[in-house]
Design a protein around this motif. Structure first.
Motif, PDB file in Angstrom:
ATOM      1  N   ASN A 142       0.850  -1.183   0.000  1.00  0.00           N
ATOM      2  CA  ASN A 142       0.000   0.000   0.000  1.00  0.00           C
ATOM      3  C   ASN A 142       0.886   1.233   0.000  1.00  0.00           C
ATOM      4  N   THR A 143       0.603   2.161  -0.894  1.00  0.00           N
ATOM      5  CA  THR A 143       1.457   3.353  -1.005  1.00  0.00           C
ATOM      6  C   THR A 143       1.096   4.385   0.050  1.00  0.00           C
ATOM      7  N   THR A 144       2.110   5.165   0.424  1.00  0.00           N
ATOM      8  CA  THR A 144       1.926   6.221   1.416  1.00  0.00           C
ATOM      9  C   THR A 144       1.895   7.601   0.781  1.00  0.00           C
ATOM     10  N   GLY A 145       2.372   7.696  -0.466  1.00  0.00           N
ATOM     11  CA  GLY A 145       2.504   9.004  -1.107  1.00  0.00           C
ATOM     12  C   GLY A 145       3.860   9.627  -0.871  1.00  0.00           C
ATOM     13  N   HIS A 146       4.640   9.008   0.025  1.00  0.00           N
ATOM     14  CA  HIS A 146       5.998   9.478   0.287  1.00  0.00           C
ATOM     15  C   HIS A 146       6.942   8.599  -0.527  1.00  0.00           C
ATOM     16  N   ASN A 147       7.576   9.196  -1.546  1.00  0.00           N
ATOM     17  CA  ASN A 147       8.324   8.410  -2.521  1.00  0.00           C
ATOM     18  C   ASN A 147       9.407   7.535  -1.900  1.00  0.00           C
ATOM     19  N   ALA A 148      10.160   8.084  -0.959  1.00  0.00           N
ATOM     20  CA  ALA A 148      11.259   7.325  -0.359  1.00  0.00           C
ATOM     21  C   ALA A 148      10.729   6.126   0.418  1.00  0.00           C
ATOM     22  N   THR A 149       9.656   6.336   1.165  1.00  0.00           N
ATOM     23  CA  THR A 149       9.062   5.249   1.937  1.00  0.00           C
ATOM     24  C   THR A 149       8.502   4.165   1.027  1.00  0.00           C
ATOM     25  N   ASP A 150       7.779   4.598  -0.020  1.00  0.00           N
ATOM     26  CA  ASP A 150       7.197   3.634  -0.947  1.00  0.00           C
ATOM     27  C   ASP A 150       8.277   2.839  -1.666  1.00  0.00           C
ATOM     28  N   HIS A 151       9.376   3.496  -2.001  1.00  0.00           N
ATOM     29  CA  HIS A 151      10.486   2.802  -2.669  1.00  0.00           C
ATOM     30  C   HIS A 151      11.065   1.721  -1.753  1.00  0.00           C
ATOM     31  N   LEU A 152      11.275   2.059  -0.498  1.00  0.00           N
ATOM     32  CA  LEU A 152      11.820   1.090   0.451  1.00  0.00           C
ATOM     33  C   LEU A 152      10.881  -0.094   0.638  1.00  0.00           C
ATOM     34  N   ARG A 153       9.591   0.181   0.688  1.00  0.00           N
ATOM     35  CA  ARG A 153       8.618  -0.890   0.910  1.00  0.00           C
ATOM     36  C   ARG A 153       8.570  -1.857  -0.273  1.00  0.00           C
ATOM     37  N   ILE A 154       8.556  -1.320  -1.475  1.00  0.00           N
ATOM     38  CA  ILE A 154       8.472  -2.215  -2.624  1.00  0.00           C
ATOM     39  C   ILE A 154       9.782  -2.962  -2.829  1.00  0.00           C
ATOM     40  N   MET A 155      10.902  -2.330  -2.486  1.00  0.00           N
ATOM     41  CA  MET A 155      12.176  -3.033  -2.597  1.00  0.00           C
ATOM     42  C   MET A 155      12.263  -4.161  -1.569  1.00  0.00           C
ATOM     43  N   VAL A 176      11.169 -12.398 -12.159  1.00  0.00           N
ATOM     44  CA  VAL A 176      10.564 -11.120 -12.527  1.00  0.00           C
ATOM     45  C   VAL A 176       9.932 -10.524 -11.284  1.00  0.00           C
ATOM     46  N   ALA A 177      10.218  -9.255 -11.013  1.00  0.00           N
ATOM     47  CA  ALA A 177       9.630  -8.610  -9.836  1.00  0.00           C
ATOM     48  C   ALA A 177       9.434  -7.127 -10.083  1.00  0.00           C
ATOM     49  N   LYS A 178       8.407  -6.587  -9.458  1.00  0.00           N
ATOM     50  CA  LYS A 178       8.109  -5.166  -9.569  1.00  0.00           C
ATOM     51  C   LYS A 178       9.036  -4.366  -8.661  1.00  0.00           C
ATOM     52  N   VAL A 179       9.554  -3.261  -9.188  1.00  0.00           N
ATOM     53  CA  VAL A 179      10.307  -2.286  -8.398  1.00  0.00           C
ATOM     54  C   VAL A 179       9.745  -0.904  -8.740  1.00  0.00           C
ATOM     55  N   LEU A 180      10.404   0.151  -8.315  1.00  0.00           N
ATOM     56  CA  LEU A 180       9.946   1.502  -8.646  1.00  0.00           C
ATOM     57  C   LEU A 180      11.012   2.257  -9.406  1.00  0.00           C
ATOM     58  N   ALA A 181      10.587   3.306 -10.106  1.00  0.00           N
ATOM     59  CA  ALA A 181      11.514   4.135 -10.861  1.00  0.00           C
ATOM     60  C   ALA A 181      12.655   4.574  -9.967  1.00  0.00           C
ATOM     61  N   GLY A 182      13.830   4.659 -10.552  1.00  0.00           N
ATOM     62  CA  GLY A 182      15.038   4.871  -9.774  1.00  0.00           C
ATOM     63  C   GLY A 182      15.827   3.580  -9.777  1.00  0.00           C
ATOM     64  N   GLY A 183      15.164   2.511 -10.302  1.00  0.00           N
ATOM     65  CA  GLY A 183      15.858   1.242 -10.447  1.00  0.00           C
ATOM     66  C   GLY A 183      15.943   0.470  -9.146  1.00  0.00           C
ATOM     67  N   SER A 184      16.718  -0.550  -9.167  1.00  0.00           N
ATOM     68  CA  SER A 184      16.878  -1.410  -8.000  1.00  0.00           C
ATOM     69  C   SER A 184      17.974  -0.883  -7.082  1.00  0.00           C
ATOM     70  N   GLU A 185      17.871  -1.195  -5.810  1.00  0.00           N
ATOM     71  CA  GLU A 185      18.897  -0.815  -4.864  1.00  0.00           C
ATOM     72  C   GLU A 185      20.220  -1.487  -5.239  1.00  0.00           C
ATOM     73  N   LYS A 186      21.305  -0.845  -4.879  1.00  0.00           N
ATOM     74  CA  LYS A 186      22.640  -1.317  -5.281  1.00  0.00           C
ATOM     75  C   LYS A 186      22.887  -2.758  -4.860  1.00  0.00           C
ATOM     76  N   ASP A 187      22.616  -3.086  -3.606  1.00  0.00           N
ATOM     77  CA  ASP A 187      22.879  -4.446  -3.121  1.00  0.00           C
ATOM     78  C   ASP A 187      21.974  -5.461  -3.804  1.00  0.00           C
ATOM     79  N   PHE A 188      20.718  -5.086  -4.003  1.00  0.00           N
ATOM     80  CA  PHE A 188      19.764  -5.965  -4.672  1.00  0.00           C
ATOM     81  C   PHE A 188      20.212  -6.249  -6.109  1.00  0.00           C
ATOM     82  N   LEU A 189      20.612  -5.206  -6.806  1.00  0.00           N
ATOM     83  CA  LEU A 189      21.057  -5.361  -8.183  1.00  0.00           C
ATOM     84  C   LEU A 189      22.343  -6.169  -8.255  1.00  0.00           C
TER      85      LEU A 189
END
Length: 228
Positions: A142-155, A176-189
């Motif tokens: 569920n999105t919060t509208g706060h981009n940084a928080t939403d990015h962390l949650r989906i990652m 295959v997995a959904k992420v958010l714009a800005g790409g994947s986190e460095k460690d994940f990638l």
């Protein structure tokens, strides 16, 4: 299933909703967008459970993820659109799992449970009758509208999906997995690049232009690299 058109289904005359007492402006706009969305119309016409089914179709057209006999796990499968596509494109065994109850889909095994639980993972593998060839996740929090928080949650969801994939994938398998714009986190990638031959980011045409969602598509799982 017939191959989907290269372009989005032709938009018909815009459907309009009459204002309803008590309906917020936001909900009114969302409903209008849904009714005017050509993918929503096409999904309904084809009996697909969600417009998201077209995203998987389009990624499969490009990356050839689904092959005859493929064993597939659909994480966070509700409402079942991706499971439907996997079956229609020739997958041999498809197992969907979600915290919610998902109506059964002929030809698939739908499990209610948390794939992080060892017992649920055992049920998935038993239903697959072997290792998976493809693990896919369209999960989103569920999105919060706060981009940084939403990015962390989906990652976080993508990372636990990848951890699961690392345990159940057969060598050569895909993820295959959904992420958010800005790409994947460095460690994940970095983990993806270590464990798979090819790693790409994709935004299929069915993904709304105003959406920040992207998908990571990894193929050629190096099973031995993880020491599993």
């Amino acid at each position: 299933m017939a191959k989907p058109p290269a372009r989005p289904p032709t938009r018909q005359l815009a459907d309009r909703l009459r204002s309803a007492k008590g309906r917020t402006i936001g909900s009114q706009r969302w409903l209008e967008r849904q009714l005017n969305d050509p993918y929503v119309k096409e999904a309904k016409a084809r009996g697909l459970r969600s417009r998201a089914a077209f995203k998987l179709e389009q990624m499969d057209d490009r990356y050839h993820l689904l092959k005859p006999g493929t064993r597939v796990v659909d994480l966070g499968a509700a409402p079942g659109g991706w499971t439907q596509v996997a079956l229609a494109r020739g997958a041999g065994r498809v197992v969907g799992i979600d915290l919610l109850v998902v109506d059964q889909i002929p030809g698939a095994v739908m499990i209610q449970g948390d794939f992080q639980d060892a017992e649920a993972e055992h049920r998935v593998l038993a239903a697959l009758d072997g290792q998976a060839d493809l693990v896919m996740s369209d999960m989103a929090p569920n999105t919060t509208g706060h981009n940084a928080t939403d990015h962390l949650r989906i990652m976080a969801l993508a990372e636990i999906a990848l951890d699961f994939a690392g345990r159940v994938l057969a060598p050569g398998g895909g993820f295959v997995a959904k992420v958010l714009a800005g790409g994947s986190e460095k460690d994940f990638l970095a983990t993806l690049k270590r464990d798979f031959v090819a790693v790409r980011h994709a935004k299929p045409p069915a993904s709304r232009k105003d959406s920040a969602e992207l998908y990571v598509v990894a193929t050629g799982f190096r099973g031995a690299a993880r020491g599993n």
